[in-house]
Design an enzyme around this catalytic site. Structure first.
Site, short mmCIF file in Angstrom:
data_model
loop_
_atom_site.label_atom_id
_atom_site.label_comp_id
_atom_site.label_asym_id
_atom_site.label_seq_id
_atom_site.Cartn_x
_atom_site.Cartn_y
_atom_site.Cartn_z
CB SER A 74 -0.91 0.02 1.22
OG SER A 74 -1.63 -1.19 1.33
N1 SAH Z 1 -0.57 -5.00 3.90
C1 SAH Z 1 0.23 -5.36 2.76
C2 SAH Z 1 -0.42 -5.02 1.44
C3 SAH Z 1 -1.63 -5.77 1.22
S1 SAH Z 1 -2.11 -6.12 -0.44
C4 SAH Z 1 1.62 -4.78 2.83
O1 SAH Z 1 1.93 -4.05 3.79
O2 SAH Z 1 2.42 -5.07 1.94
C5 SAH Z 1 -3.45 -7.18 0.02
C6 SAH Z 1 -3.04 -8.57 0.36
O3 SAH Z 1 -4.21 -9.22 0.85
C7 SAH Z 1 -2.56 -9.40 -0.81
O4 SAH Z 1 -1.30 -9.93 -0.55
C8 SAH Z 1 -3.61 -10.50 -0.95
O5 SAH Z 1 -3.09 -11.74 -1.37
C9 SAH Z 1 -4.15 -10.56 0.45
N2 SAH Z 1 -5.49 -11.12 0.61
C10 SAH Z 1 -6.59 -10.91 -0.14
N3 SAH Z 1 -7.64 -11.61 0.36
C11 SAH Z 1 -7.19 -12.28 1.46
C12 SAH Z 1 -7.76 -13.19 2.39
N4 SAH Z 1 -9.04 -13.56 2.29
N5 SAH Z 1 -7.00 -13.67 3.38
C13 SAH Z 1 -5.69 -13.33 3.49
N6 SAH Z 1 -5.07 -12.48 2.63
C14 SAH Z 1 -5.80 -11.95 1.62
#
Ligand code: SAH
Length: 225
Positions: A74
């Protein structure tokens, strides 16, 4: 440090600390995030070590960046805004859904929280786990599973942060909030744009606030898309 762009002196390193200080001042403090502890946490986490080598020089830019598997780390401002919105006390038990690179989890760890973070793409979970350990963030536990129904075995949480956008607020995540002021921050909307919602629990009452527009990758899984 691998491969600079063509024309650079091999091995030449940007001053990461300077770039990071500038990022905090102009992108975060400059846009109204006031919580000193949050500003200091973002000033400490080496964001350039959470992005792929090819994007390293953009690590402190005002933008999300690709981290592989169609996912993104993000934008720094969004990380700061969400972290501030959680109103965390030291020692708070926090759940993050969407580990991605592990950067947000490291920021939460800098605030002295006990962090559980869940990632549904095993390769990302594995990479984040290794990265966080190598950087000394031993108080973060990375779970490789669908986090959309939360982590009932570890509940209740003082705070829950979802870093992917869902169609609604998952009921299990509400239930896993501490009853005495537990806070959930989650982007809710369609697959392209969302609003950032903050839900605060007092007993069986849940207060919802709109913290503004945002754009996250989709939350998948049982309670997602
Ligand atoms: N917080 C992260 C960025 C998140 S991007 C950072 O600091 O880098 C969103 C992430 O959520 C992705 O890696 C995606 O694979 C994950 N995601 C999406 N749906 C999810 C779920 N149901 N359970 C766990 N992870 C999930």
């Amino acid at each position: 440090m691998t491969g600079g762009r063509r024309g650079r002196v091999p091995g030449e390193q940007p001053d990461w600390e300077l770039l990071r200080r500038r990022m905090v001042r102009s992108q975060i403090e400059g846009r109204g995030v006031r919580d000193q502890r949050v500003l200091e946490a973002l000033g400490r986490v080496p964001r350039h070590l959470f992005v792929p080598a090819i994007s390293r020089r953009s690590a402190y830019d005002d933008t999300p960046l690709p981290i592989g598997h169609g996912q993104t780390i993000s934008q720094p401002y969004m990380v700061a805004l969400m972290t501030e919105a959680l109103c965390l006390r030291p020692g708070a038990k926090v759940l993050e859904v969407g580990t991605g690179s592990g950067y947000q989890a490291a920021v939460l760890a800098e605030l002295a929280c006990e962090v559980h973070t869940v990632e549904c793409i095993p390769a990302l979970a594995e990479a984040a786990r290794g990265r966080l350990l190598a950087l000394g963030y031993n108080q973060v536990r990375v779970h490789s599973t669908d986090g959309s129904p939360g982590l009932p075995a570890e509940a209740p949480f003082a705070a829950v942060l979802v870093t992917a956008g869902g169609p609604r607020v998952p009921e299990p995540l509400r239930q896993q909030l501490a009853a005495d002021g537990g806070v959930l921050v989650i982007p809710v909307g369609n697959r392209l744009v969302q609003i950032l919602l903050r839900v605060t629990r007092h007993g069986s009452e849940y207060r919802e606030e709109d913290l503004g527009g945002c754009r996250f990758v989709p939350l998948v899984g049982e309670e997602g898309w």
